[in-house]
Structure formats: structure tokens, C-alpha cells
Design a protein around this motif. Structure first.
Motif, PDB file in Angstrom:
ATOM      1  N   LYS A  43       0.827  -1.212   0.000  1.00  0.00           N
ATOM      2  CA  LYS A  43       0.000   0.000   0.000  1.00  0.00           C
ATOM      3  C   LYS A  43       0.860   1.260   0.000  1.00  0.00           C
ATOM      4  CE  LYS A  43      -4.456   0.875   0.414  1.00  0.00           C
ATOM      5  NZ  LYS A  43      -5.025   0.783  -0.938  1.00  0.00           N
ATOM      6  N   GLY A  44       0.399   2.250  -0.725  1.00  0.00           N
ATOM      7  CA  GLY A  44       1.113   3.531  -0.753  1.00  0.00           C
ATOM      8  C   GLY A  44       0.624   4.464   0.343  1.00  0.00           C
ATOM      9  N   GLY A  45       1.474   5.377   0.735  1.00  0.00           N
ATOM     10  CA  GLY A  45       1.104   6.452   1.656  1.00  0.00           C
ATOM     11  C   GLY A  45       0.870   6.025   3.095  1.00  0.00           C
ATOM     12  N   VAL A  46       1.352   4.836   3.468  1.00  0.00           N
ATOM     13  CA  VAL A  46       1.085   4.331   4.821  1.00  0.00           C
ATOM     14  C   VAL A  46       2.185   4.709   5.824  1.00  0.00           C
ATOM     15  CG1 VAL A  46      -0.419   2.414   4.148  1.00  0.00           C
ATOM     16  CG2 VAL A  46       2.055   2.082   4.166  1.00  0.00           C
ATOM     17  N   GLY A  47       3.259   5.331   5.329  1.00  0.00           N
ATOM     18  CA  GLY A  47       4.306   5.783   6.240  1.00  0.00           C
ATOM     19  C   GLY A  47       5.618   5.035   6.124  1.00  0.00           C
ATOM     20  N   ASN A 215       1.270   1.608  11.462  1.00  0.00           N
ATOM     21  CA  ASN A 215       1.422   3.056  11.586  1.00  0.00           C
ATOM     22  C   ASN A 215       0.038   3.695  11.654  1.00  0.00           C
ATOM     23  OD1 ASN A 215       2.767   5.530  11.635  1.00  0.00           O
ATOM     24  ND2 ASN A 215       2.807   5.711   9.419  1.00  0.00           N
ATOM     25  N   MET A 216       0.010   4.935  12.110  1.00  0.00           N
ATOM     26  CA  MET A 216      -1.251   5.704  12.231  1.00  0.00           C
ATOM     27  C   MET A 216      -2.245   4.926  13.091  1.00  0.00           C
ATOM     28  SD  MET A 216      -1.555   7.390   8.471  1.00  0.00           S
ATOM     29  CE  MET A 216      -0.063   7.705   7.486  1.00  0.00           C
ATOM     30  N   SER A 217      -1.679   4.266  14.103  1.00  0.00           N
ATOM     31  CA  SER A 217      -2.463   3.456  15.011  1.00  0.00           C
ATOM     32  C   SER A 217      -2.988   4.382  16.104  1.00  0.00           C
ATOM     33  CB  SER A 217      -1.545   2.374  15.572  1.00  0.00           C
ATOM     34  OG  SER A 217      -2.250   1.426  16.257  1.00  0.00           O
ATOM     35  N   HIS A 264       7.584  17.608  11.206  1.00  0.00           N
ATOM     36  CA  HIS A 264       9.025  17.324  11.227  1.00  0.00           C
ATOM     37  C   HIS A 264       9.469  16.752   9.883  1.00  0.00           C
ATOM     38  CE1 HIS A 264       9.274  18.129  15.461  1.00  0.00           C
ATOM     39  NE2 HIS A 264      10.538  17.716  15.515  1.00  0.00           N
ATOM     40  N   CYS A 265       8.637  15.847   9.319  1.00  0.00           N
ATOM     41  CA  CYS A 265       8.976  15.212   8.032  1.00  0.00           C
ATOM     42  C   CYS A 265       9.012  16.269   6.930  1.00  0.00           C
ATOM     43  CB  CYS A 265       7.949  14.141   7.667  1.00  0.00           C
ATOM     44  SG  CYS A 265       8.074  12.676   8.673  1.00  0.00           S
ATOM     45  N   ASP A 266       8.021  17.131   6.909  1.00  0.00           N
ATOM     46  CA  ASP A 266       7.964  18.164   5.863  1.00  0.00           C
ATOM     47  C   ASP A 266       9.166  19.100   5.942  1.00  0.00           C
ATOM     48  OD1 ASP A 266       5.701  17.259   4.678  1.00  0.00           O
ATOM     49  OD2 ASP A 266       4.338  18.703   5.605  1.00  0.00           O
TER      50      ASP A 266
HETATM   51  N1  LIG Z   1       2.770   8.384  12.348  1.00  0.00           N
HETATM   52  C1  LIG Z   1       2.643   9.494  11.602  1.00  0.00           C
HETATM   53  N2  LIG Z   1       2.322  10.679  12.178  1.00  0.00           N
HETATM   54  C2  LIG Z   1       2.182  11.789  11.428  1.00  0.00           C
HETATM   55  N3  LIG Z   1       2.336  11.842  10.113  1.00  0.00           N
HETATM   56  C3  LIG Z   1       2.668  10.693   9.489  1.00  0.00           C
HETATM   57  C4  LIG Z   1       2.851   9.469  10.192  1.00  0.00           C
HETATM   58  N4  LIG Z   1       3.190   8.516   9.301  1.00  0.00           N
HETATM   59  C5  LIG Z   1       3.225   9.119   8.101  1.00  0.00           C
HETATM   60  N5  LIG Z   1       2.905  10.425   8.211  1.00  0.00           N
HETATM   61  C6  LIG Z   1       2.782  11.411   7.133  1.00  0.00           C
HETATM   62  O1  LIG Z   1       1.958  10.821   6.120  1.00  0.00           O
HETATM   63  C7  LIG Z   1       2.453  11.133   4.835  1.00  0.00           C
HETATM   64  C8  LIG Z   1       2.753   9.845   4.069  1.00  0.00           C
HETATM   65  O2  LIG Z   1       3.838   9.195   4.714  1.00  0.00           O
HETATM   66  P1  LIG Z   1       5.017   8.555   3.880  1.00  0.00           P
HETATM   67  O3  LIG Z   1       5.439   9.443   2.773  1.00  0.00           O
HETATM   68  O4  LIG Z   1       6.039   8.144   4.882  1.00  0.00           O
HETATM   69  O5  LIG Z   1       4.279   7.281   3.284  1.00  0.00           O
HETATM   70  P2  LIG Z   1       4.859   6.219   2.247  1.00  0.00           P
HETATM   71  O6  LIG Z   1       4.241   4.915   2.602  1.00  0.00           O
HETATM   72  O7  LIG Z   1       6.336   6.284   2.216  1.00  0.00           O
HETATM   73  O8  LIG Z   1       4.270   6.775   0.882  1.00  0.00           O
HETATM   74  P3  LIG Z   1       4.656   6.254  -0.615  1.00  0.00           P
HETATM   75  O9  LIG Z   1       3.849   5.013  -0.809  1.00  0.00           O
HETATM   76  O10 LIG Z   1       4.225   7.360  -1.504  1.00  0.00           O
HETATM   77  O11 LIG Z   1       6.126   6.002  -0.639  1.00  0.00           O
HETATM   78  C9  LIG Z   1       3.674  12.020   5.030  1.00  0.00           C
HETATM   79  O12 LIG Z   1       3.296  13.356   4.891  1.00  0.00           O
HETATM   80  C10 LIG Z   1       4.113  11.734   6.461  1.00  0.00           C
HETATM   81  O13 LIG Z   1       4.717  12.841   7.070  1.00  0.00           O
END
Ligand SMILES: Nc1ncnc2c1ncn2[C@@H]1O[C@H](COP(=O)(O)OP(=O)(O)OP(=O)(O)O)[C@@H](O)[C@H]1O
Ligand SMILES: [Mg+2]
Length: 302
Positions: A43-47, A215-217, A264-266
Motif C-alpha cells: 500500500k502507498g502512503g502508509v508511512g 502506523n497511524m495506530s 518534522h517530516c515536511d
Molecule cells: N505516524 C505518523 N504521524 C504523522 N504523520 C505521518 C505518520 N506517518 C506518516 N505520516 C505522514 O503521512 C504522509 C505519508 O507518509 P510517507 O510518505 O512516509 O508514506 P509512504 O508509505 O512512504 O508513501 P509512498 O507510498 O508514496 O512512498 C507524510 O506526509 C508523512 O509525514
């Protein structure tokens, strides 16, 4: 002019020797790395990228030598998240030196080379066939990066993988059995289902699957200093566990959603600058689980 049937072996291109030479270069270049870990998910965008960077930060804080290879060439995140956007690649003693974060993590990310306003171009003469071309070029680029950068002596090299179940398996195949995998999911049945498929696909190969991270639990509310539900969980935990999409691999831990972590990530700030919060403690716990799992692994044959 030679016909196809006249070509013997590699047709005199020396391609087989070149591939073997590149493989040796990569194996030699990674010889000083104790553990290779790929962070993936169907899955995409899960962190994946967030957890890769902040787990690396938590382990770095314990004194481990860590590097990250952002293998998402088309959608690189690590350059921004790790604060190495625009970092210069300079020659090292033999190969190219890795840019470093403020807390000393070596990071290769395509985002250091290509501005966010531009896409990575893979020229293709064959219109309608670029999918074949791109995959080949992507993996040949990965070979180049692995063979050209100075990985040196590391405790851990983490690969931040692009999303997609199929690609997770392709990376497993390319990186070989030395690389262990961690999968990332979020507490939705849709995500768990997709990640369960990735786990099933990986289980067919020789790579060790260390487990998954949820994540995002929950959502960390700073106003009430409590973790609140983020995803509706209509089914009791046991029922979810029994559902077809349950993940039958070890859970390395859960990490809540914290808007401050996203900020922090941004901005490319390291975890050490995040005050003591549930998300910081959760990441620390997962990092320890990951380390314990890796250290309990008997070294696979190379
Ligand atoms: N636990 C968290 N708390 C807050 N923000 C989070 C958390 N996990 C991820 N994010 C935010 O969610 C967004 C997506 O996270 P991330 O880019 O790490 O996902 P990814 O799985 O690597 O995506 P992709 O599939 O595109 O590579 C980012 O903006 C990130 O900062
Ligand atoms: Mg990512």
C-alpha cells in the motif's frame, strides 16, 4: 549484416561479464554492512518513508551507524524528510560519499539530485512499451547507486521502497536473501488486506520477513495528551485477527499519528528534536524490536 541466428552467446557485447562485474562491485561495496533491511508495503502512503527515517534516527541515537537508500526514484521522499535536499555529492576515497543528516545518517535520495518540480526521465524510443523499459532502467539505476556510493562500515542499511505489492517482490528478488523485510500497514482492513498479499508474496522467496509495523495506530491529541481512535474499528480485535486479511506475521509495534511528526517530516527535522511524546516512545520501541529481531538472525549465506 548479421541475422539473429548468427548471434552466438551475448553477441560479443560482454554483457554477461559486465553484469557479473557489477554484482561483484555491489557485493564488495556492501561487505561492511551488517544488516540490510527493506521497508515496504503493498500500500502507498502508509508511512514507509516516515518510519524508515525515524527508526533510523532512533537507532542512530543508540550509536548505530546507519544509511538509507531511498529506492523510490520516481517519488523520492527522503531528501526532504531527512533534510538533504540539494546536498552535494562529493567524491570520497574510492567512490562517491553519501550526504549526511544532521544526526549523521547517510542518505541517498534522488530528491537530492532532481528538484520536486521535475520528474525522473527514462528516455524510451519504444512508445507504448515504456513500462518494460522503465523497470529495467530503474533496477539498473539501483545497481549503479549500490555500486558507486561509499556505504562503508554500517550496522544497518535501510531501503525505503516504493509502494506496490509487485515491486516489493521485485526488490526482494533484486536485493537477494541478505535483505530482510519489514512491512508497514495502517489499521484499515483495506490496507491490511493489501499488505497481507505482500506478506504472502514475500513468503514464497528466501528473504526474511521480520514482521509488520502498524502506523497511524490512533491519533495523538496534544490538547488532551491522549491517543484517540483514528480509524473506525467496528470489529473486535480477535475477529479482525481471524479475518482473511489478517497479517499472520509478527507485529513489531504500533505508531500513532502525530501531526507534529508530519511537520518534522515536511521540514526535515530529526526525531531527536521531537520532545518526549507517545510517538517518540513508540518509534523507539519499534526500533528496539527491529534491532532485537535482526541481532537474533543467524547471518544468511551471501
Ligand atoms: N505516524 C505518523 N504521524 C504523522 N504523520 C505521518 C505518520 N506517518 C506518516 N505520516 C505522514 O503521512 C504522509 C505519508 O507518509 P510517507 O510518505 O512516509 O508514506 P509512504 O508509505 O512512504 O508513501 P509512498 O507510498 O508514496 O512512498 C507524510 O506526509 C508523512 O509525514
Ligand atoms: Mg515513501
Amino acid at each position: 549484416m548479421k541475422r539473429y541466428h548468427d548471434i552466438v552467446g551475448d553477441g560479443g557485447s560482454g554483457i554477461l561479464e559486465q553484469v557479473a562485474e557489477q554484482r561483484t562491485r555491489i557485493t564488495d561495496g556492501l561487505a561492511g554492512v551488517r544488516h540490510l533491511v527493506a521497508v515496504g508495503s503493498g500500500k502507498g502512503g502508509v508511512g514507509k518513508s516516515t518510519l524508515t527515517l525515524h527508526l533510523a534516527g532512533a537507532l542512530r541515537a543508540r550509536g548505530l551507524r546507519i544509511a538509507i537508500l531511498d529506492a523510490d526514484f520516481n517519488g523520492p521522499s527522503q531528501a526532504r524528510m531527512a533534510g538533504v535536499q540539494g546536498a552535494l555529492f562529493v567524491p570520497g576515497s574510492h567512490k562517491v560519499s553519501l550526504p549526511r543528516t544532521r544526526n549523521g545518517i547517510g542518505v541517498f535520495s534522488m530528491g537530492s539530485l532532481i528538484p520536486e518540480s521535475e520528474a525522473l526521465e527514462f528516455e524510451s524510443a519504444a512508445h507504448g512499451e515504456s513500462h518494460t523499459w522503465r523497470a529495467t532502467r530503474e533496477f539498473s539505476l539501483l545497481s549503479e547507486i549500490l555500486g558507486s556510493f561509499e556505504w562503508g562500515a554500517l550496522d544497518l542499511l535501510m531501503f525505503d521502497l516504493p509502494p506496490g505489492a509487485e515491486r516489493t517482490v521485485q526488490y526482494a528478488d533484486f536485493l537477494g536473501p541478505r535483505t530482510s523485510f519489514v512491512l508497514v500497514t495502517i489499521p484499515s482492513e483495506v490496507a491490511r488486506g493489501v499488505v497481507a498479499r505482500s506478506a504472502a508474496a514475500l513468503s514464497k522467496g528466501p528473504n526474511r520477513l521480520l514482521g509488520y509495523i502498524e502506523n497511524m495506530s490512533g491519533y495523538y491529541c496534544r490538547d488532551c495528551n491522549a491517543i484517540k481512535p483514528l480509524f473506525a474499528s467496528p470489529e473486535p480485535f480477535d475477529a479482525v485477527q481471524r479475518s482473511p486479511s489478517s497479517l499472520r506475521i509478527p507485529c513489531l509495534g504500533t505508531v500513532p499519528f502525530d501531526p507534529e511528526l508530519a511537520r518534522h517530516c515536511d521540514r526535515g527535522f530529526p526525531l531527536a528534536e521531537l520532545p518526549d511524546t507517545p510517538v517518540g516512545r513508540a518509534l523507539d520501541h519499534v526500533a528496539q524490536q527491529l534491532l532485537d529481531n535482526l541481532e537474533s538472525t543467524t547471518e544468511p549465506s551471501r
